[in-house]
Write a protein that holds these residues in place. Structure first.
Motif, PDB file in Angstrom:
ATOM      1  N   VAL A  90       0.864  -1.183   0.000  1.00 45.99           N
ATOM      2  CA  VAL A  90       0.000   0.000   0.000  1.00 45.99           C
ATOM      3  C   VAL A  90       0.899   1.232   0.000  1.00 45.99           C
ATOM      4  CG1 VAL A  90      -1.737   1.289   1.290  1.00 45.99           C
ATOM      5  CG2 VAL A  90      -1.829  -1.214   1.224  1.00 45.99           C
ATOM      6  N   PHE A 138      -9.366  -0.399   3.271  1.00 51.96           N
ATOM      7  CA  PHE A 138      -9.856   0.322   4.441  1.00 51.96           C
ATOM      8  C   PHE A 138      -9.115   1.651   4.573  1.00 51.96           C
ATOM      9  CE2 PHE A 138     -11.902  -3.412   6.308  1.00 51.96           C
ATOM     10  CZ  PHE A 138     -11.183  -4.457   5.743  1.00 51.96           C
ATOM     11  N   TYR A 156      -8.122   3.959   7.905  1.00 48.03           N
ATOM     12  CA  TYR A 156      -8.096   4.141   9.351  1.00 48.03           C
ATOM     13  C   TYR A 156      -7.649   5.577   9.639  1.00 48.03           C
ATOM     14  CZ  TYR A 156      -8.717  -0.763  10.672  1.00 48.03           C
ATOM     15  OH  TYR A 156      -9.232  -2.030  10.886  1.00 48.03           O
ATOM     16  N   GLN A 178      -6.239   8.256  12.843  1.00 49.63           N
ATOM     17  CA  GLN A 178      -5.699   8.356  14.203  1.00 49.63           C
ATOM     18  C   GLN A 178      -5.631   9.838  14.569  1.00 49.63           C
ATOM     19  OE1 GLN A 178      -1.718   6.779  14.883  1.00 49.63           O
ATOM     20  NE2 GLN A 178      -2.301   6.130  16.935  1.00 49.63           N
ATOM     21  N   LEU A 227      -5.964   4.111  16.720  1.00 48.32           N
ATOM     22  CA  LEU A 227      -6.389   3.890  15.340  1.00 48.32           C
ATOM     23  C   LEU A 227      -7.872   3.521  15.313  1.00 48.32           C
ATOM     24  CD1 LEU A 227      -3.488   1.721  13.900  1.00 48.32           C
ATOM     25  CD2 LEU A 227      -4.390   3.771  12.809  1.00 48.32           C
ATOM     26  N   TYR A 240      -4.470   6.426   7.543  1.00 47.36           N
ATOM     27  CA  TYR A 240      -3.778   5.249   7.032  1.00 47.36           C
ATOM     28  C   TYR A 240      -4.702   4.458   6.114  1.00 47.36           C
ATOM     29  CZ  TYR A 240      -0.392   5.923  10.834  1.00 47.36           C
ATOM     30  OH  TYR A 240       0.560   6.418  11.687  1.00 47.36           O
ATOM     31  N   ARG A 246      -6.430  -5.760   2.903  1.00 45.50           N
ATOM     32  CA  ARG A 246      -6.495  -7.120   3.442  1.00 45.50           C
ATOM     33  C   ARG A 246      -6.894  -8.059   2.307  1.00 45.50           C
ATOM     34  NH1 ARG A 246     -10.379  -7.793   8.408  1.00 45.50           N
ATOM     35  NH2 ARG A 246     -11.980  -7.597   6.811  1.00 45.50           N
ATOM     36  N   LEU A 272      -3.776  -7.091   8.081  1.00 48.62           N
ATOM     37  CA  LEU A 272      -3.919  -5.800   7.432  1.00 48.62           C
ATOM     38  C   LEU A 272      -2.540  -5.309   7.029  1.00 48.62           C
ATOM     39  CD1 LEU A 272      -6.446  -3.988   9.813  1.00 48.62           C
ATOM     40  CD2 LEU A 272      -6.871  -4.611   7.440  1.00 48.62           C
ATOM     41  N   PHE A 291      -0.649  -1.981   5.944  1.00 47.79           N
ATOM     42  CA  PHE A 291      -0.859  -0.533   6.025  1.00 47.79           C
ATOM     43  C   PHE A 291       0.085   0.236   5.124  1.00 47.79           C
ATOM     44  CE2 PHE A 291      -3.783   0.242   9.548  1.00 47.79           C
ATOM     45  CZ  PHE A 291      -3.808  -0.981  10.191  1.00 47.79           C
ATOM     46  N   GLY A 292      -0.381   1.405   4.699  1.00 53.74           N
ATOM     47  CA  GLY A 292       0.503   2.385   4.093  1.00 53.74           C
ATOM     48  C   GLY A 292       1.229   3.151   5.176  1.00 53.74           C
ATOM     49  N   THR A 293       2.093   4.048   4.761  1.00 52.62           N
ATOM     50  CA  THR A 293       2.892   4.804   5.717  1.00 52.62           C
ATOM     51  C   THR A 293       2.115   5.947   6.365  1.00 52.62           C
ATOM     52  OG1 THR A 293       3.759   6.015   3.830  1.00 52.62           O
ATOM     53  CG2 THR A 293       5.151   4.284   4.752  1.00 52.62           C
TER      54      THR A 293
END
Lengths: 114, 109
Positions: B4, B34, B36, B38, B44, B86, B90, B97, B99-101
């Protein structure tokens, strides 16, 4: 609204020591996860756990790591013989009945290995 | 392997301006995507899932399989939208999951 909780919020340890990070998942959830985020990097999956077994794990999750659900509420991540590079934020998450349910995250434990 | 990519580390806009946070993925199968969020000193939280095709807090995201993208959009940004966002992927039937940075969105008054 029920939430995932984690203790401690911060932990400082010496290199080579063992640490146990604790999580209390949401009570009716059956799938549990650990992720970590090294400072400045992305959130990385470590392991998932269901029915008292590891169901999926990443290449990061080597023999240094173990997970356990010692009772009906806690879910723990043990790191044996910590290394400097284990310093990170560790997140616990849980999801409901099905394995593809939404994952709810805890607030994290910041681990610093000196 | 799944990946991602979130190309922007920081996106700074003024209140009321449109926002688009970019997310591209690489995965040969059929993914679940997805977003997310934060907020400062919070955990998250799941904001959107592509299968629901919903709008949450004015945010929408459309999965574009041709461009392998899942950009997050909001027509009018609010100061309370300031947070870290983020994108995550999945594989269908799996739990992990990816995640991207993350992109930090800063909405100024």
């Amino acid at each position: 609204e029920p939430e995932v909780t984690q203790t401690p919020s911060h932990q400082v340890t010496q290199m080579g020591q063992e640490v146990i990070l604790r999580c209390v998942p949401i009570s009716n959830h059956l799938y549990f996860y650990w992720y970590r985020q090294i400072l400045g990097q992305k959130v990385e999956f470590l392991v998932s756990f269901y029915n008292n077994e590891i169901s999926e794990k990443s290449e990061i999750f080597d023999d240094q790591f173990s997970v356990e659900r010692p009772d009906g509420s806690n879910f723990t991540l043990k790191i044996r013989s910590t290394k400097l590079e284990d310093s990170a934020m560790y997140f616990c998450a849980s999801s409901a009945r099905t394995g593809d349910g939404d994952q709810y995250f805890g607030p994290g434990t910041r681990l610093l290995v000196l | 392997a799944q990946r991602v990519t979130q190309p922007e580390k920081l996106l700074s806009v003024f209140k009321g301006a449109p926002v688009e946070l970019k997310c591209n993925y690489s995965y040969s199968g059929s993914p679940e995507l997805f977003w997310y969020v934060q907020y400062s000193r919070q955990r998250l939280q799941l904001l959107l899932r592509h299968i629901s095709r919903e709008s949450i807090k004015g945010f929408t995201a459309d999965l574009n399989k041709g461009e392998t993208s899942f950009h997050l959009k909001k027509p009018f940004a609010q100061e309370e939208d300031s947070a870290m966002y983020y994108c995550a992927l999945r594989r269908t039937g799996f739990q992990k999951l990816v995640f991207g940075t993350g992109t930090r969105l800063l909405v100024s008054p």
